[in-house]
Scaffold this motif. Structure first.
Motif, PDB file in Angstrom:
ATOM      1  N   UNK A  42     -28.667  -6.525 -27.520  1.00 50.49           N
ATOM      2  CA  UNK A  42     -27.308  -5.818 -27.538  1.00 50.49           C
ATOM      3  C   UNK A  42     -27.032  -5.558 -25.999  1.00 50.49           C
ATOM      4  N   UNK A  43     -27.901  -5.291 -25.182  1.00 51.15           N
ATOM      5  CA  UNK A  43     -27.651  -4.955 -23.727  1.00 51.15           C
ATOM      6  C   UNK A  43     -27.377  -6.308 -23.198  1.00 51.15           C
ATOM      7  N   UNK A  44     -27.816  -7.564 -23.430  1.00 48.46           N
ATOM      8  CA  UNK A  44     -27.511  -8.858 -22.930  1.00 48.46           C
ATOM      9  C   UNK A  44     -26.215  -9.082 -23.276  1.00 48.46           C
ATOM     10  N   UNK A  45     -25.956  -8.706 -24.500  1.00 43.32           N
ATOM     11  CA  UNK A  45     -24.287  -9.056 -25.068  1.00 43.32           C
ATOM     12  C   UNK A  45     -23.274  -8.310 -24.362  1.00 43.32           C
ATOM     13  N   UNK A  46     -23.786  -6.965 -24.421  1.00 33.62           N
ATOM     14  CA  UNK A  46     -22.682  -5.971 -23.556  1.00 33.62           C
ATOM     15  C   UNK A  46     -22.628  -6.270 -21.981  1.00 33.62           C
ATOM     16  N   UNK A  47     -23.837  -6.777 -21.042  1.00 36.48           N
ATOM     17  CA  UNK A  47     -23.827  -7.275 -19.940  1.00 36.48           C
ATOM     18  C   UNK A  47     -22.894  -8.482 -19.825  1.00 36.48           C
ATOM     19  N   UNK A  48     -22.961  -9.434 -20.840  1.00 40.53           N
ATOM     20  CA  UNK A  48     -22.309 -10.588 -20.731  1.00 40.53           C
ATOM     21  C   UNK A  48     -20.496 -10.421 -20.814  1.00 40.53           C
ATOM     22  N   UNK A  49     -20.307  -9.568 -21.800  1.00 38.24           N
ATOM     23  CA  UNK A  49     -18.813  -9.109 -22.083  1.00 38.24           C
ATOM     24  C   UNK A  49     -18.277  -8.580 -20.646  1.00 38.24           C
ATOM     25  N   UNK A  50     -18.959  -7.500 -20.153  1.00 35.19           N
ATOM     26  CA  UNK A  50     -18.545  -6.812 -19.103  1.00 35.19           C
ATOM     27  C   UNK A  50     -18.520  -7.734 -17.841  1.00 35.19           C
ATOM     28  N   UNK A  51     -19.356  -8.575 -17.529  1.00 34.08           N
ATOM     29  CA  UNK A  51     -19.204  -9.708 -16.305  1.00 34.08           C
ATOM     30  C   UNK A  51     -18.167 -10.611 -16.618  1.00 34.08           C
ATOM     31  N   UNK A  52     -17.942 -10.846 -17.831  1.00 30.27           N
ATOM     32  CA  UNK A  52     -16.634 -12.024 -18.234  1.00 30.27           C
ATOM     33  C   UNK A  52     -15.290 -11.217 -17.859  1.00 30.27           C
ATOM     34  N   UNK A  53     -15.193  -9.872 -18.600  1.00 28.02           N
ATOM     35  CA  UNK A  53     -14.136  -9.150 -18.290  1.00 28.02           C
ATOM     36  C   UNK A  53     -13.904  -8.228 -17.000  1.00 28.02           C
ATOM     37  N   UNK A  54     -14.767  -8.543 -16.113  1.00 29.43           N
ATOM     38  CA  UNK A  54     -14.615  -7.727 -15.115  1.00 29.43           C
ATOM     39  C   UNK A  54     -13.570  -7.879 -14.146  1.00 29.43           C
ATOM     40  N   UNK A  55     -12.905  -8.801 -14.007  1.00 28.83           N
ATOM     41  CA  UNK A  55     -11.570  -8.963 -13.411  1.00 28.83           C
ATOM     42  C   UNK A  55     -10.455  -8.154 -14.066  1.00 28.83           C
ATOM     43  N   UNK A  56     -10.586  -7.932 -15.534  1.00 27.52           N
ATOM     44  CA  UNK A  56      -9.559  -7.242 -16.215  1.00 27.52           C
ATOM     45  C   UNK A  56      -9.884  -5.892 -16.260  1.00 27.52           C
ATOM     46  N   UNK A  57     -10.904  -5.296 -15.744  1.00 27.37           N
ATOM     47  CA  UNK A  57     -11.198  -4.052 -15.765  1.00 27.37           C
ATOM     48  C   UNK A  57     -11.587  -3.427 -17.117  1.00 27.37           C
ATOM     49  N   UNK A  58     -12.137  -4.253 -17.896  1.00 27.58           N
ATOM     50  CA  UNK A  58     -12.494  -3.611 -19.318  1.00 27.58           C
ATOM     51  C   UNK A  58     -14.018  -3.431 -19.249  1.00 27.58           C
ATOM     52  N   UNK A  59     -14.578  -2.338 -19.649  1.00 32.02           N
ATOM     53  CA  UNK A  59     -15.785  -2.243 -19.886  1.00 32.02           C
ATOM     54  C   UNK A  59     -16.279  -1.809 -21.031  1.00 32.02           C
ATOM     55  N   UNK A  60     -17.364  -2.349 -21.739  1.00 30.50           N
ATOM     56  CA  UNK A  60     -17.784  -2.211 -23.073  1.00 30.50           C
ATOM     57  C   UNK A  60     -19.052  -1.436 -22.822  1.00 30.50           C
ATOM     58  N   UNK A  61     -19.369  -0.371 -23.833  1.00 28.22           N
ATOM     59  CA  UNK A  61     -20.439   0.464 -23.589  1.00 28.22           C
ATOM     60  C   UNK A  61     -21.208   0.229 -25.173  1.00 28.22           C
ATOM     61  N   UNK A  62     -20.504  -0.030 -26.157  1.00 23.09           N
ATOM     62  CA  UNK A  62     -21.021  -0.120 -27.373  1.00 23.09           C
ATOM     63  C   UNK A  62     -20.282  -1.265 -28.143  1.00 23.09           C
ATOM     64  N   UNK A  63     -21.628  -2.180 -28.856  1.00 20.52           N
ATOM     65  CA  UNK A  63     -20.760  -3.192 -29.673  1.00 20.52           C
ATOM     66  C   UNK A  63     -20.368  -2.598 -30.638  1.00 20.52           C
ATOM     67  N   UNK A  64     -20.953  -1.510 -31.433  1.00 15.96           N
ATOM     68  CA  UNK A  64     -20.207  -1.117 -32.784  1.00 15.96           C
ATOM     69  C   UNK A  64     -18.893  -0.419 -32.509  1.00 15.96           C
ATOM     70  N   UNK A  65     -18.708   0.258 -31.105  1.00 16.14           N
ATOM     71  CA  UNK A  65     -17.628   1.120 -31.282  1.00 16.14           C
ATOM     72  C   UNK A  65     -16.285   0.453 -30.243  1.00 16.14           C
ATOM     73  N   UNK A  66     -16.708  -0.775 -29.552  1.00 22.22           N
ATOM     74  CA  UNK A  66     -15.545  -1.187 -28.609  1.00 22.22           C
ATOM     75  C   UNK A  66     -14.968  -2.504 -28.941  1.00 22.22           C
ATOM     76  N   UNK A  67     -15.425  -2.991 -30.072  1.00 18.66           N
ATOM     77  CA  UNK A  67     -15.013  -4.266 -30.455  1.00 18.66           C
ATOM     78  C   UNK A  67     -13.996  -4.478 -31.870  1.00 18.66           C
TER      79      UNK A  67
END
Length: 320
Positions: A42-67
């Motif tokens: 879960x941490x690896x997936x959250x980190x991947x999402x946040x790195x991918x969307x860093x330029x768009x200023x999107x930050x995910x904290x929870x896979x359950x709540x944020x997608x």
């Protein structure tokens, strides 16, 4: 866990059993939710999402709540595959969110090569209901398709309770669900030829061998662009705006891409990204799957991404 599930459904049954007829649910056992391997995934997936969307200023904290509402998945699809879907940016109502998810998941399933519904372990309802199991399956599949070199924790398995409600009562059983396989057994969801991508293998060789291949591809490009009076001298930079790439594809395929479809003289990153995204879409349409190439990488003059696209064209048309 099983006892709590039975009690919950029995209470509902006394109210309106018909409302739950035929319902099937699959829930991760609480003991598995505490598994360190699952936490690392879960941490690896959250980190991947946040790195991918860093330029768009999107930050995910929870896979359950944020997608669940489709916003993050929409931006991931845009960044990873250069796909821009006609959906609203912020879907605030349940109806709007479900429609957005329907459009996104339809496109994603197509990109993932999963038209067969029996292979798909997620759906609109599950994602919108914040189902962790379905969400992880979807994200792992996206990683394997779009960024197969990303290291996810291997051999992650969970105990899943499968519950089915029928007129005869409630049936349940526990099964082991594989989220990622052992790293020695290869991909855990999709078979990825990208893991042995010839360009990535090439770039590990000595510099002179890399240069030899680059010269051959450059000669191929200039040979096909000469009739237009164009010549490429710097392969790493001249494809970044997408113009020559679009013209080259048109030359090789024998069709003309209308000038109103792209920016002939792009002046900013957005226009360059539009051109490159269009080029990759055209390549997908003609059967050259470039799902592992991010349009932004080409705009950023990433050598590996640019070479992957040019090598695919070279490999297909070198004999023509």
């Amino acid at each position: 866990m099983e006892g709590h599930i039975f009690e919950y459904h029995k209470e509902e049954d006394t109210v309106d059993i018909e409302a739950f007829q035929g319902e099937k649910r699959r829930l991760i056992q609480p003991t598995s939710l505490k598994d360190p391997k699952l936490e690392r995934l879960k941490e690896a997936l959250v980190d991947w999402i946040n790195r991918t969307l860093k330029m768009e200023h999107i930050v995910v904290q929870s896979l359950e709540e944020d997608l669940y509402d489709g916003l993050v998945l929409h931006h991931l699809l845009s960044q990873l595959a250069g796909v821009h879907l006609p959906v609203e940016e912020m879907a605030l109502t349940r109806t709007a969110q479900l429609h957005k998810l329907e459009v996104i998941l339809e496109e994603l399933d197509k990109r993932l090569g999963l038209q067969d519904s029996c292979q798909i372990k997620w759906n609109i309802k599950l994602i919108h209901n914040k189902d962790l199991l379905a969400t992880i399956h979807l994200l792992v599949a996206m990683v394997r398709c779009f960024q197969p070199d990303l290291d996810l924790p291997p051999n992650v398995k969970v105990d899943v309770v499968a519950v089915e409600v029928s007129s005869g009562g409630i049936k349940s059983h526990v099964q082991i669900e594989v989220l990622t396989e052992d790293s020695n057994t290869g991909s855990d969801f999709l078979s990825n030829s990208e893991r042995e991508d010839p360009i990535e293998q090439l770039l590990k060789l000595e510099a002179h061998k890399v240069n030899t291949v680059k010269k051959a591809i450059l000669h191929f490009v200039n040979q096909n662009m000469s009739s237009m009076g164009l010549q490429v001298a710097d392969m790493d930079k001249q494809f970044a705006d997408g113009v020559i790439l679009l013209l080259l594809i048109g030359q090789l395929e024998g069709f003309f891409i209308p000038l109103y479809d792209f920016n002939l003289t792009p002046v900013n990153q957005s226009e360059m990204l539009h051109n490159v995204t269009l080029a990759l879409d055209v390549l997908n349409d003609i059967g050259l799957q470039m799902s592992s190439v991010n349009p932004q990488d080409i705009v950023s003059q990433d050598v590996t991404a640019t070479l992957k696209v040019l090598y695919a064209l070279f490999n297909k048309y070198k004999e023509k």
